[in-house]
Design a protein around this motif. Structure first.
Motif, PDB file in Angstrom:
ATOM      1  N   UNK A  95       0.832 -28.417  -7.990  1.00 51.45           N
ATOM      2  CA  UNK A  95      -0.431 -28.019  -7.376  1.00 51.45           C
ATOM      3  C   UNK A  95      -0.192 -27.373  -6.017  1.00 51.45           C
ATOM      4  N   UNK A  96       0.635 -27.994  -5.196  1.00 48.11           N
ATOM      5  CA  UNK A  96       0.913 -27.475  -3.855  1.00 48.11           C
ATOM      6  C   UNK A  96       1.608 -26.112  -3.934  1.00 48.11           C
ATOM      7  N   UNK A  97       2.616 -25.984  -4.813  1.00 47.55           N
ATOM      8  CA  UNK A  97       3.309 -24.703  -4.946  1.00 47.55           C
ATOM      9  C   UNK A  97       2.382 -23.622  -5.490  1.00 47.55           C
ATOM     10  N   UNK A  98       1.489 -23.999  -6.368  1.00 48.89           N
ATOM     11  CA  UNK A  98       0.518 -23.031  -6.877  1.00 48.89           C
ATOM     12  C   UNK A  98      -0.403 -22.523  -5.782  1.00 48.89           C
ATOM     13  N   UNK A  99      -0.870 -23.422  -4.937  1.00 47.62           N
ATOM     14  CA  UNK A  99      -1.748 -23.016  -3.829  1.00 47.62           C
ATOM     15  C   UNK A  99      -0.980 -22.156  -2.830  1.00 47.62           C
ATOM     16  N   UNK A 100       0.249 -22.544  -2.518  1.00 49.21           N
ATOM     17  CA  UNK A 100       1.068 -21.743  -1.602  1.00 49.21           C
ATOM     18  C   UNK A 100       1.302 -20.351  -2.180  1.00 49.21           C
ATOM     19  N   UNK A 101       1.530 -20.266  -3.474  1.00 56.48           N
ATOM     20  CA  UNK A 101       1.764 -18.972  -4.119  1.00 56.48           C
ATOM     21  C   UNK A 101       0.545 -18.063  -4.022  1.00 56.48           C
ATOM     22  N   UNK A 102      -0.627 -18.644  -4.213  1.00 61.64           N
ATOM     23  CA  UNK A 102      -1.852 -17.845  -4.137  1.00 61.64           C
ATOM     24  C   UNK A 102      -2.069 -17.343  -2.716  1.00 61.64           C
ATOM     25  N   UNK A 103      -1.778 -18.181  -1.739  1.00 56.39           N
ATOM     26  CA  UNK A 103      -1.922 -17.756  -0.339  1.00 56.39           C
ATOM     27  C   UNK A 103      -0.880 -16.686  -0.003  1.00 56.39           C
ATOM     28  N   UNK A 104       0.357 -16.885  -0.467  1.00 50.51           N
ATOM     29  CA  UNK A 104       1.410 -15.900  -0.201  1.00 50.51           C
ATOM     30  C   UNK A 104       1.132 -14.568  -0.877  1.00 50.51           C
ATOM     31  N   UNK A 105       0.373 -14.572  -1.964  1.00 50.58           N
ATOM     32  CA  UNK A 105       0.003 -13.332  -2.633  1.00 50.58           C
ATOM     33  C   UNK A 105      -0.622 -12.354  -1.648  1.00 50.58           C
ATOM     34  N   UNK A 106      -1.555 -12.849  -0.843  1.00 51.57           N
ATOM     35  CA  UNK A 106      -2.223 -11.971   0.130  1.00 51.57           C
ATOM     36  C   UNK A 106      -1.256 -11.382   1.140  1.00 51.57           C
ATOM     37  N   UNK A 107      -0.351 -12.190   1.638  1.00 43.22           N
ATOM     38  CA  UNK A 107       0.629 -11.719   2.614  1.00 43.22           C
ATOM     39  C   UNK A 107       1.607 -10.725   1.994  1.00 43.22           C
ATOM     40  N   UNK A 108       2.107 -11.041   0.819  1.00 43.14           N
ATOM     41  CA  UNK A 108       3.089 -10.170   0.174  1.00 43.14           C
ATOM     42  C   UNK A 108       2.464  -8.841  -0.229  1.00 43.14           C
ATOM     43  N   UNK A 109       1.249  -8.866  -0.738  1.00 40.62           N
ATOM     44  CA  UNK A 109       0.601  -7.622  -1.156  1.00 40.62           C
ATOM     45  C   UNK A 109       0.327  -6.735   0.055  1.00 40.62           C
ATOM     46  N   UNK A 110      -0.049  -7.344   1.170  1.00 42.93           N
ATOM     47  CA  UNK A 110      -0.289  -6.567   2.392  1.00 42.93           C
ATOM     48  C   UNK A 110       1.007  -5.926   2.898  1.00 42.93           C
ATOM     49  N   UNK A 111       2.073  -6.710   2.942  1.00 41.13           N
ATOM     50  CA  UNK A 111       3.364  -6.169   3.376  1.00 41.13           C
ATOM     51  C   UNK A 111       3.865  -5.095   2.415  1.00 41.13           C
ATOM     52  N   UNK A 112       3.630  -5.285   1.127  1.00 40.26           N
ATOM     53  CA  UNK A 112       4.088  -4.314   0.139  1.00 40.26           C
ATOM     54  C   UNK A 112       3.350  -2.995   0.261  1.00 40.26           C
ATOM     55  N   UNK A 113       2.069  -3.066   0.559  1.00 40.54           N
ATOM     56  CA  UNK A 113       1.310  -1.828   0.780  1.00 40.54           C
ATOM     57  C   UNK A 113       1.855  -1.077   1.984  1.00 40.54           C
ATOM     58  N   UNK A 114       2.146  -1.810   3.045  1.00 38.33           N
ATOM     59  CA  UNK A 114       2.708  -1.179   4.241  1.00 38.33           C
ATOM     60  C   UNK A 114       4.092  -0.592   3.952  1.00 38.33           C
ATOM     61  N   UNK A 115       4.928  -1.323   3.209  1.00 43.93           N
ATOM     62  CA  UNK A 115       6.267  -0.828   2.865  1.00 43.93           C
ATOM     63  C   UNK A 115       6.173   0.390   1.955  1.00 43.93           C
ATOM     64  N   UNK A 116       5.249   0.357   1.006  1.00 42.55           N
ATOM     65  CA  UNK A 116       5.060   1.504   0.122  1.00 42.55           C
ATOM     66  C   UNK A 116       4.593   2.731   0.878  1.00 42.55           C
ATOM     67  N   UNK A 117       3.706   2.539   1.832  1.00 40.39           N
ATOM     68  CA  UNK A 117       3.246   3.652   2.655  1.00 40.39           C
ATOM     69  C   UNK A 117       4.391   4.202   3.500  1.00 40.39           C
ATOM     70  N   UNK A 118       5.195   3.292   4.050  1.00 39.48           N
ATOM     71  CA  UNK A 118       6.363   3.715   4.835  1.00 39.48           C
ATOM     72  C   UNK A 118       7.367   4.474   3.982  1.00 39.48           C
ATOM     73  N   UNK A 119       7.591   4.009   2.758  1.00 36.96           N
ATOM     74  CA  UNK A 119       8.502   4.707   1.850  1.00 36.96           C
ATOM     75  C   UNK A 119       7.977   6.098   1.498  1.00 36.96           C
ATOM     76  N   UNK A 120       6.671   6.207   1.291  1.00 41.60           N
ATOM     77  CA  UNK A 120       6.085   7.498   0.949  1.00 41.60           C
ATOM     78  C   UNK A 120       6.163   8.469   2.120  1.00 41.60           C
ATOM     79  N   UNK A 121       5.926   7.954   3.327  1.00 40.62           N
ATOM     80  CA  UNK A 121       5.962   8.834   4.494  1.00 40.62           C
ATOM     81  C   UNK A 121       7.386   9.259   4.825  1.00 40.62           C
ATOM     82  N   UNK A 122       8.352   8.375   4.597  1.00 36.78           N
ATOM     83  CA  UNK A 122       9.747   8.700   4.880  1.00 36.78           C
ATOM     84  C   UNK A 122      10.378   9.517   3.757  1.00 36.78           C
TER      85      UNK A 122
END
Length: 117
Positions: A6-33
């Motif tokens: 249960x705890x790992x599942x909740x942590x995973x759902x919370x980390x989803x938001x952080x990882x998706x945000x960082x991935x969007x930024x990394x993808x934008x950086x990759x596209x610009x570079x």
């Protein structure tokens, strides 16, 4: 064991938001570079796999099959993320964390099966 899932599942759902945000930024950086890397896309795939694994881990935390399914999603996410990290160095951290979560789910499933719960 059920509490850990249960705890790992909740942590995973919370980390989803952080990882998706960082991935969007990394993808934008990759596209610009224009460097040809796909680390942002790999991060998005990992984030979705962690979200699915977290939901399955919470919903089926009392079942053997649910734990195995969540472990497979975590491990597949790690297998995709770690080799494709490139300039997105945090992706290695998230990939290793996903592999650890998958190992925990796998171990708890094996222990649960041996105990016959």
């Amino acid at each position: 064991m059920k509490t850990a899932r249960l705890v790992l599942g909740i942590i995973s759902i919370v980390l989803f938001g952080l990882i998706i945000f960082q991935s969007c930024a990394a993808g934008l950086g990759n596209a610009m570079a224009e460097n040809g890397e796909s680390s942002g896309s790999a991060g998005m795939i990992l984030a979705v796999f962690m979200l699915v694994a977290g939901i399955v881990g919470i919903a089926a935390r009392k079942s053997f099959g649910g734990a195995i399914t969540a472990a497979v999603f975590y491990i597949f996410g790690a297998v995709i993320a770690i080799p494709m990290s490139g300039s997105f160095a945090d992706l290695k951290i998230w990939g290793v964390l996903s592999a650890v979560f998958g190992a925990v789910f796998l171990i708890t499933a094996i222990v649960q099966k041996k105990k016959g719960l």
